[in-house]
Write a protein that holds these residues in place. Structure first.
Motif: not given
Length: 327
Positions: A6, A10, A48, A51, A56, A59
């Motif tokens: 993860f 990021i 995500l 975040d 995030g 993404t």
């Protein structure tokens, strides 16, 4: 997905925000989605969302762009991506909105190898602002029934070395979607390791082409105009067309042998004139298909056996025997 993975995603998204490239971001998101196992999708999307930062959110937007929900709106991984990204695009820089918003500028189709055991379907695109032109090329395996086995996204100049014939983009895009759908129905299909990372972009691009033709026909047979002027030639060619079916670009020495020594004796009912004309018809088709020496040599090796094979009742399939009894 692990915390390390993860964190990596990021960090990569941070770089993408600086590069401001819709194409680079879409290709990155496709690779990211390919690395996710089905049971990892929801937890990763949750991370995500939690975040909340620009990385995030980018993404989420990119994953949704390359994994659009199905037309039927069914619950799926693609649907999960779209739901998770709801509303995030508006919170990001304007270039993010261009992801997936492309115009198709051309389509091409043709053999990937001398015998057409694989064919290539190519489509060129650029974003709605006219920037980042790119070419999608999908390899479709004919020997396996016409399924997609590889795909790349390259610069448009990559097309110069492929030797493909221009075709209507809607038909080419239809073949691409047909090939991917066939692959989805075949368990254990052998495909390139690189396919999964391009597949979402390939499908989303093909779906973006207007006037899709599904299923997409191949006009190779209708373009054949070298039929010998002799009795039985038309009858013979109709059987050849039946044999090549929707994969007419595939014509190899092995395919010649299969047709002349196996398929015809097993499946075809032909008049004496049709049998006599068949070698010349196959020669003409072989010349039309590239006139490869190995193919022409195989025709000469197998054609003399055809009359005896057609006369051998033991080779006829049950369907052929029943049909002949009805004549």
């Amino acid at each position: 997905m692990s915390t390390t993975a993860f964190t990596t995603a990021i960090a990569q998204a941070r770089d993408l925000l600086r590069w401001r490239s819709p194409l680079r971001t879409e290709l990155w998101a496709a690779r990211l989605a390919a690395d996710l196992e089905p049971d990892q999708v929801e937890p990763f999307l949750g991370e995500l969302i939690e975040d909340g930062g620009a990385e995030g959110r980018l993404t989420l937007a990119a994953l949704a762009a390359v994994n659009p929900a199905s037309e039927a709106g069914a619950v799926s991984e693609a649907g999960a991506y779209v739901l998770a990204a709801d509303g995030v695009v508006e919170t990001l820089p304007g270039w993010v909105r261009r992801m997936g918003r492309v115009t198709c500028e051309g389509g091409w189709y043709g053999k990937a190898d001398p015998y057409g055991e694989q064919v290539l379907a190519a489509l060129s695109f650029r974003y709605e602002n006219g920037k980042e032109p790119h070419l999608l090329v999908v390899g479709i395996d004919q020997a396996s029934g016409g399924l997609a086995v590889d795909a790349v996204v390259e610069e448009v100049k990559f097309l110069d070395d492929l030797g493909l014939r221009a075709e209507e983009p809607g038909a080419v895009a239809g073949r691409v979607l047909d090939a991917f759908e066939l692959g989805d129905r075949i368990m254990g299909a052998v495909v390139a390791d690189t396919l999964a990372a391009v597949r979402p972009v390939a499908i989303s691009r093909a779906r973006a082409v207007p006037d899709l033709v599904r299923p997409a026909p191949d006009d190779t047979v209708s373009r054949f105009d070298e039929l010998p002027d002799q009795p039985g030639a038309r009858e013979a060619f109709e059987k050849l067309a039946e044999f090549v079916g929707d994969r007419p670009l595939w014509w190899s020495p092995a395919r010649v042998t299969q047709f002349l020594t196996s398929w015809l004796p097993r499946e075809a009912i032909l008049s004496e004139a049709g049998i006599a004309a068949m070698p010349d018809v196959v020669r003409a088709w072989s010349r039309f298909s590239g006139a490869h020496p190995a193919v022409l040599a195989q025709v000469e090796a197998d054609a003399p056996r055809l009359p005896a094979l057609m006369a051998d009742e033991s080779l006829a399939s049950l369907g052929k025997r029943i049909a002949r009894n009805r004549l």
